[in-house]
Design a protein around this motif. Structure first.
Motif, PDB file in Angstrom:
ATOM      1  N   LYS A 182     -12.761  77.084  -1.635  1.00 49.89           N
ATOM      2  CA  LYS A 182     -13.102  75.655  -1.523  1.00 49.89           C
ATOM      3  C   LYS A 182     -11.848  74.784  -1.638  1.00 49.89           C
ATOM      4  CE  LYS A 182     -17.644  75.917  -1.269  1.00 49.89           C
ATOM      5  NZ  LYS A 182     -18.266  75.720   0.027  1.00 49.89           N
ATOM      6  N   ALA A 183     -10.938  75.143  -2.536  1.00 52.06           N
ATOM      7  CA  ALA A 183      -9.702  74.379  -2.679  1.00 52.06           C
ATOM      8  C   ALA A 183      -8.864  74.453  -1.402  1.00 52.06           C
ATOM      9  CB  ALA A 183      -8.896  74.892  -3.874  1.00 52.06           C
ATOM     10  N   LEU A 184      -8.803  75.632  -0.791  1.00 51.52           N
ATOM     11  CA  LEU A 184      -8.053  75.779   0.460  1.00 51.52           C
ATOM     12  C   LEU A 184      -8.697  74.981   1.587  1.00 51.52           C
ATOM     13  CD1 LEU A 184      -7.259  79.597   0.271  1.00 51.52           C
ATOM     14  CD2 LEU A 184      -5.621  77.713  -0.011  1.00 51.52           C
ATOM     15  N   GLU A 185     -10.025  75.023   1.676  1.00 52.32           N
ATOM     16  CA  GLU A 185     -10.726  74.253   2.701  1.00 52.32           C
ATOM     17  C   GLU A 185     -10.484  72.760   2.526  1.00 52.32           C
ATOM     18  OE1 GLU A 185     -14.444  77.428   2.929  1.00 52.32           O
ATOM     19  OE2 GLU A 185     -14.793  75.414   2.132  1.00 52.32           O
ATOM     20  N   HIS A 186     -10.550  72.288   1.288  1.00 55.37           N
ATOM     21  CA  HIS A 186     -10.322  70.875   0.996  1.00 55.37           C
ATOM     22  C   HIS A 186      -8.899  70.472   1.366  1.00 55.37           C
ATOM     23  CE1 HIS A 186     -10.914  67.024  -0.928  1.00 55.37           C
ATOM     24  NE2 HIS A 186      -9.838  67.218  -1.666  1.00 55.37           N
ATOM     25  N   TRP A 187      -7.933  71.301   1.021  1.00 57.03           N
ATOM     26  CA  TRP A 187      -6.530  71.041   1.337  1.00 57.03           C
ATOM     27  C   TRP A 187      -6.350  70.978   2.856  1.00 57.03           C
ATOM     28  CZ3 TRP A 187      -2.026  74.342  -1.154  1.00 57.03           C
ATOM     29  CH2 TRP A 187      -0.838  73.616  -1.101  1.00 57.03           C
ATOM     30  N   ALA A 188      -6.968  71.907   3.568  1.00 55.07           N
ATOM     31  CA  ALA A 188      -6.882  71.920   5.037  1.00 55.07           C
ATOM     32  C   ALA A 188      -7.426  70.611   5.609  1.00 55.07           C
ATOM     33  CB  ALA A 188      -7.645  73.118   5.601  1.00 55.07           C
ATOM     34  N   ALA A 189      -8.566  70.156   5.094  1.00 49.25           N
ATOM     35  CA  ALA A 189      -9.162  68.908   5.576  1.00 49.25           C
ATOM     36  C   ALA A 189      -8.249  67.713   5.287  1.00 49.25           C
ATOM     37  CB  ALA A 189     -10.537  68.705   4.944  1.00 49.25           C
ATOM     38  N   ILE A 190      -7.689  67.675   4.086  1.00 48.52           N
ATOM     39  CA  ILE A 190      -6.766  66.588   3.726  1.00 48.52           C
ATOM     40  C   ILE A 190      -5.553  66.576   4.652  1.00 48.52           C
ATOM     41  CG2 ILE A 190      -5.096  65.869   1.945  1.00 48.52           C
ATOM     42  CD1 ILE A 190      -7.221  66.632  -0.134  1.00 48.52           C
ATOM     43  N   LEU A 191      -5.090  67.749   5.039  1.00 48.91           N
ATOM     44  CA  LEU A 191      -3.940  67.849   5.942  1.00 48.91           C
ATOM     45  C   LEU A 191      -4.308  67.518   7.388  1.00 48.91           C
ATOM     46  CD1 LEU A 191      -2.359  71.118   4.491  1.00 48.91           C
ATOM     47  CD2 LEU A 191      -1.368  68.814   4.376  1.00 48.91           C
ATOM     48  N   GLY A 192      -5.601  67.309   7.652  1.00 44.27           N
ATOM     49  CA  GLY A 192      -6.034  66.905   8.978  1.00 44.27           C
ATOM     50  C   GLY A 192      -6.515  68.023   9.886  1.00 44.27           C
ATOM     51  N   PHE A 193      -6.654  69.217   9.347  1.00 46.29           N
ATOM     52  CA  PHE A 193      -7.147  70.329  10.159  1.00 46.29           C
ATOM     53  C   PHE A 193      -8.666  70.257  10.254  1.00 46.29           C
ATOM     54  CE2 PHE A 193      -3.048  71.803   8.554  1.00 46.29           C
ATOM     55  CZ  PHE A 193      -2.437  72.177   9.746  1.00 46.29           C
ATOM     56  N   LYS A 194      -9.208  70.779  11.349  1.00 44.93           N
ATOM     57  CA  LYS A 194     -10.650  70.721  11.585  1.00 44.93           C
ATOM     58  C   LYS A 194     -11.374  72.013  11.215  1.00 44.93           C
ATOM     59  CE  LYS A 194     -10.709  67.225  15.226  1.00 44.93           C
ATOM     60  NZ  LYS A 194      -9.491  66.580  14.973  1.00 44.93           N
ATOM     61  N   SER A 195     -10.669  73.138  11.257  1.00 43.89           N
ATOM     62  CA  SER A 195     -11.360  74.394  10.953  1.00 43.89           C
ATOM     63  C   SER A 195     -10.444  75.422  10.308  1.00 43.89           C
ATOM     64  CB  SER A 195     -12.004  74.987  12.210  1.00 43.89           C
ATOM     65  OG  SER A 195     -11.017  75.422  13.113  1.00 43.89           O
ATOM     66  N   CYS A 196     -11.108  76.331   9.603  1.00 41.25           N
ATOM     67  CA  CYS A 196     -10.435  77.491   9.012  1.00 41.25           C
ATOM     68  C   CYS A 196     -10.955  78.726   9.739  1.00 41.25           C
ATOM     69  CB  CYS A 196     -10.786  77.638   7.536  1.00 41.25           C
ATOM     70  SG  CYS A 196     -10.086  76.390   6.457  1.00 41.25           S
ATOM     71  N   ILE A 197     -10.042  79.622  10.077  1.00 45.32           N
ATOM     72  CA  ILE A 197     -10.419  80.923  10.605  1.00 45.32           C
ATOM     73  C   ILE A 197      -9.854  81.972   9.654  1.00 45.32           C
ATOM     74  CG2 ILE A 197     -10.555  80.192  13.016  1.00 45.32           C
ATOM     75  CD1 ILE A 197      -7.771  81.470  13.471  1.00 45.32           C
ATOM     76  N   LEU A 198     -10.383  83.172   9.747  1.00 47.70           N
ATOM     77  CA  LEU A 198      -9.852  84.248   8.921  1.00 47.70           C
ATOM     78  C   LEU A 198     -10.281  85.586   9.475  1.00 47.70           C
ATOM     79  CD1 LEU A 198     -12.275  85.583   6.936  1.00 47.70           C
ATOM     80  CD2 LEU A 198     -12.136  83.283   6.011  1.00 47.70           C
ATOM     81  N   GLU A 199      -9.583  86.594   9.028  1.00 49.35           N
ATOM     82  CA  GLU A 199      -9.911  87.980   9.356  1.00 49.35           C
ATOM     83  C   GLU A 199     -10.056  88.741   8.060  1.00 49.35           C
ATOM     84  OE1 GLU A 199      -9.057  92.242   9.595  1.00 49.35           O
ATOM     85  OE2 GLU A 199      -7.780  90.731   8.637  1.00 49.35           O
ATOM     86  N   THR A 200     -11.045  89.602   8.011  1.00 45.59           N
ATOM     87  CA  THR A 200     -11.179  90.539   6.904  1.00 45.59           C
ATOM     88  C   THR A 200     -11.610  91.878   7.484  1.00 45.59           C
ATOM     89  OG1 THR A 200     -12.013  90.833   4.646  1.00 45.59           O
ATOM     90  CG2 THR A 200     -13.599  90.032   6.294  1.00 45.59           C
ATOM     91  N   GLY A 201     -11.590  92.887   6.655  1.00 45.64           N
ATOM     92  CA  GLY A 201     -11.919  94.218   7.138  1.00 45.64           C
ATOM     93  C   GLY A 201     -13.335  94.640   6.785  1.00 45.64           C
ATOM     94  N   LYS A 202     -13.873  95.517   7.588  1.00 45.82           N
ATOM     95  CA  LYS A 202     -15.219  96.034   7.329  1.00 45.82           C
ATOM     96  C   LYS A 202     -15.276  96.807   6.019  1.00 45.82           C
ATOM     97  CE  LYS A 202     -16.616  96.161  12.143  1.00 45.82           C
ATOM     98  NZ  LYS A 202     -16.976  96.990  13.301  1.00 45.82           N
ATOM     99  N   ARG A 203     -14.121  97.240   5.508  1.00 42.68           N
ATOM    100  CA  ARG A 203     -14.073  97.971   4.233  1.00 42.68           C
ATOM    101  C   ARG A 203     -13.980  97.030   3.029  1.00 42.68           C
ATOM    102  NH1 ARG A 203     -10.158 100.640   7.460  1.00 42.68           N
ATOM    103  NH2 ARG A 203     -11.048 102.462   8.472  1.00 42.68           N
ATOM    104  N   LYS A 236     -11.364  97.578  15.628  1.00 42.35           N
ATOM    105  CA  LYS A 236     -12.735  97.881  15.201  1.00 42.35           C
ATOM    106  C   LYS A 236     -13.000  97.584  13.719  1.00 42.35           C
ATOM    107  CE  LYS A 236     -13.759 101.465  18.678  1.00 42.35           C
ATOM    108  NZ  LYS A 236     -13.639 100.517  19.717  1.00 42.35           N
ATOM    109  N   ASN A 237     -11.988  97.688  12.861  1.00 45.28           N
ATOM    110  CA  ASN A 237     -12.185  97.439  11.434  1.00 45.28           C
ATOM    111  C   ASN A 237     -12.177  95.953  11.087  1.00 45.28           C
ATOM    112  OD1 ASN A 237     -12.398  98.117   8.585  1.00 45.28           O
ATOM    113  ND2 ASN A 237     -10.237  97.622   8.431  1.00 45.28           N
ATOM    114  N   SER A 238     -11.766  95.097  12.009  1.00 45.17           N
ATOM    115  CA  SER A 238     -11.641  93.667  11.722  1.00 45.17           C
ATOM    116  C   SER A 238     -12.912  92.897  12.027  1.00 45.17           C
ATOM    117  CB  SER A 238     -10.498  93.063  12.545  1.00 45.17           C
ATOM    118  OG  SER A 238      -9.258  93.528  12.080  1.00 45.17           O
TER     119      SER A 238
END
Length: 151
Positions: free
Chosen positions: A93-114, A140-142
């Motif tokens: 939530k802190a990262l999302e809030h910081w991104a919004a304050i900086l003027g970004f519209k979205s967050c993307i990310l990658e994680t693994g199936k494991r 395939k793992n992403s």
């Protein structure tokens, strides 16, 4: 008592937490760890959050600029004995809030199936699965996610 500190990749506690994260991911990802590791350098990260409880670092995360509208959530980690207490959600939530304050519209990310606990975290916090982007296309793992964070 917990506190969130905004910092950058030079923060020693962040560096130590990322080392623990890399050790965990190396074990989970096995032979694939080298592939993922090449995309996870922290040198250029300017937006880092470290969560502390009683001056002890318990978790971290960062955002990395992708383009003028998008940041990528990177290096999310909570120490094992502090998991299940909402710390990762506070960091996210802190990262999302910081991104919004900086003027970004979205967050993307990658994680693994494991990393089922990471998948659950992102889904619980409103992230939607998207097609694998960039270097994760065809891996395939992403699993990739996106969330609108503009205010």
């Amino acid at each position: 008592m917990t506190s969130l500190v905004k910092t950058d990749a030079k923060n020693e506690d962040f560096i130590a937490l990322v080392a623990a994260l890399d050790a965990d991911l190396s074990e989970r990802d096995g032979e694939e760890h080298g592939f993922y590791h090449q995309f996870n350098s922290i040198d250029q990260l300017k937006y880092v959050v470290v969560l502390y409880a009683n001056d002890k670092p318990l978790g971290c995360g960062a955002i990395k600029t992708i383009d003028t509208e998008t940041v990528e959530v990177k290096r999310m980690y909570v120490v094992p004995n502090a998991r299940g207490k909402g710390i990762a959600t506070k960091i996210l939530k802190a990262l999302e809030h910081w991104a919004a304050i900086l003027g970004f519209k979205s967050c993307i990310l990658e994680t693994g199936k494991r990393q089922p606990e990471a998948i659950a975290l992102y889904e619980k916090n409103g992230y939607a699965k998207i097609a694998n982007y960039g270097q994760y296309q065809g891996v395939k793992n992403s699993i990739c996610f996106q969330k609108n964070v503009s205010s």
